[in-house]
Design an enzyme around this catalytic site. Structure first.
Site, PDB file in Angstrom:
ATOM      1  N   GLU A  54       0.848  -1.187   0.000  1.00 53.82           N
ATOM      2  CA  GLU A  54       0.000   0.000   0.000  1.00 53.82           C
ATOM      3  C   GLU A  54       0.889   1.244   0.000  1.00 53.82           C
ATOM      4  O   GLU A  54       1.988   1.245   0.548  1.00 53.82           O
ATOM      5  CB  GLU A  54      -0.877  -0.025   1.252  1.00 53.82           C
ATOM      6  CG  GLU A  54      -1.909   1.094   1.325  1.00 53.82           C
ATOM      7  CD  GLU A  54      -2.761   1.014   2.589  1.00 53.82           C
ATOM      8  OE1 GLU A  54      -3.890   1.527   2.576  1.00 53.82           O
ATOM      9  OE2 GLU A  54      -2.296   0.436   3.598  1.00 53.82           O
ATOM     10  N   LYS A 123     -10.141   0.272  -2.083  1.00 56.53           N
ATOM     11  CA  LYS A 123     -10.182  -0.104  -0.661  1.00 56.53           C
ATOM     12  C   LYS A 123     -11.573   0.136  -0.073  1.00 56.53           C
ATOM     13  O   LYS A 123     -12.104   1.247  -0.116  1.00 56.53           O
ATOM     14  CB  LYS A 123      -9.126   0.707   0.095  1.00 56.53           C
ATOM     15  CG  LYS A 123      -8.917   0.304   1.542  1.00 56.53           C
ATOM     16  CD  LYS A 123      -7.761   1.100   2.147  1.00 56.53           C
ATOM     17  CE  LYS A 123      -7.433   0.671   3.568  1.00 56.53           C
ATOM     18  NZ  LYS A 123      -6.281   1.437   4.107  1.00 56.53           N
ATOM     19  N   CYS A 165      -4.853  -3.655   3.449  1.00 63.37           N
ATOM     20  CA  CYS A 165      -4.538  -3.230   4.815  1.00 63.37           C
ATOM     21  C   CYS A 165      -5.687  -3.414   5.811  1.00 63.37           C
ATOM     22  O   CYS A 165      -5.945  -4.538   6.259  1.00 63.37           O
ATOM     23  CB  CYS A 165      -4.045  -1.783   4.783  1.00 63.37           C
ATOM     24  SG  CYS A 165      -3.047  -1.308   6.232  1.00 63.37           S
TER      25      CYS A 165
END
Length: 289
Positions: A54, A123, A165
Site C-alpha cells: 500500500e 479499498k 490493509c
C-alpha cells in the site's frame, strides 16, 4: 500440514514476490526504488506474481499530494510498462485515483505480463482510528472515498482476490472472495507498528483459515519517524502456516507456493459446504463513510 494420502496430481506452483518498501513523499524516488528492485529479478523464474505494498508511490502524503498524484496518469502508464518490460503480473499496491466527490479512491491495479490491465480494486474499509503512536489519530476518510465492490481477477496463477490493509479486520470480505473461487488473496498494506505488533500475524493467519486461500501481504516498513509501520511482509498458507516472511528492512520476499495444498485443505475441512450462515453481501452506503 494436513495428513492425507498422497494424490497423483501434478504439483502446481506459483512464484510470488513481495516487495517490502520504505516509501516516502517523493513519487519519483519511490518509483526509482521499485524499478531498481525489479531489475534484480531473475528472468528465468517465470511466470512471476509481483506485489507492491500500500502507498508504494506516496507514503505519508497529505491530501493535496494524494490528489496531485491521482491527477497524474503517467504513473499508471509507467507501472503498466514495467509489467510488460519484466514480463510479470504486477499488483501495484495502491495508487490514488480521483473520485466524483473530490476525494480519491485508494486503488490497487493489476497488470498482466503484456502490460494489459487485468482488474482493480478500491479499498472498502477506511482506517479512521485512534492509535497510541506518534501520529495518534488516523482519518483516511478525509482524503479517500470507500470502494463499493469486491474484485476477483482471473490470471495464470488462478483467481486472485484483492484486499488492502485495514480490510484484514473484516472476515466477511475474505469469505466473499473465497466464495467466488479465489486461490490467492493479495493484501498490500501499511500497518502501523502498534497494531502490527499486536495483530498483523494473527489477522493474516485467521483470514487464511477463514478463506482457505493463500494470503500474500506486502508491507511498508518504517521503524522510525512519525508514521511507523510494521513491515513483516508475509505469505500464509491455507492451513494457517507461515510459508515465508520478511520481518524488517526493504527488498524482496520470494516464495514458491504449492497450490495443490488448497484442494487438500478444502477436502479435509469442507468449510464452505458446512457453513450454515448466508453468504455475506456488501452493505450499500453513501460516500460519506
Amino acid at each position: 500440514m494436513v495428513d492425507l494420502k498422497p494424490q497423483a496430481t501434478q504439483r502446481v506452483t506459483a512464484n510470488i514476490s513481495l516487495l517490502q518498501c520504505q516509501s516516502g513523499r517523493d513519487p519519483e524516488q519511490n518509483l526509482a526504488f521499485i524499478y531498481q528492485q525489479l531489475q534484480c529479478l531473475d528472468p528465468a523464474i517465470s511466470p512471476r506474481l509481483v506485489v507492491l505494498p500500500e502507498c508504494a508511490l506516496l507514503f505519508g502524503g497529505r491530501e493535496l499530494e494524494q490528489q496531485q498524484l491521482a491527477a497524474n496518469s503517467q504513473y499508471l502508464r509507467i507501472l503498466a510498462g514495467w509489467a510488460a518490460e519484466f514480463a510479470i503480473t504486477l499488483v501495484a499496491g495502491t495508487v490514488p485515483v480521483n473520485s466524483d466527490d473530490g476525494r480519491c479512491y485508494s486503488r490497487c491495479h493489476v497488470w498482466g505480463p503484456d502490460g494489459r490491465l487485468l482488474g482493480d480494486y478500491d479499498k472498502l474499509h477506511l482506517f479512521d482510528a485512534s492509535i497510541s503512536d506518534n501520529t495518534g489519530r488516523y482519518c483516511e476518510s478525509t482524503t479517500f472515498c470507500p470502494g463499493d465492490r469486491i474484485s476477483v481477477i482471473d490470471t495464470e496463477f488462478g483467481k486472485l482476490g484483492l484486499a488492502i490493509c485495514y480490510d484484514l479486520r473484516f472476515p466477511e470480505l475474505f469469505r466473499a472472495l473465497a466464495q467466488q473461487g479465489c486461490d490467492i488473496i493479495l493484501v498490500p498494506a501499511a500497518f502501523t507498528a502498534v497494531t502490527g505488533r499486536a495483530h498483523w500475524q494473527t489477522l493474516l493467519q485467521a483470514r487464511a483459515l477463514d478463506s482457505q486461500c493463500v494470503i500474500a501481504a506486502a508491507a511498508q516498513w518504517h521503524p522510525e519517524g512519525k508514521r511507523q509501520t510494521w513491515g513483516h511482509s508475509m505469505v500464509v498458507g491455507p492451513w494457517g502456516d507461515i510459508v515465508a516472511q520478511k520481518p524488517r528492512a526493504t527488498g524482496w520476499l520470494h516464495v514458491e507456493v504449492n497450490l495443490n495444498e488448497l484442494a487438500r485443505v478444502r477436502d479435509a475441512l469442507p468449510l464452505s459446504a458446512h457453513n450454515r450462515f448466508q453468504l455475506p453481501s456488501l452493505k450499500v452506503t453513501s460516500n460519506q463513510d
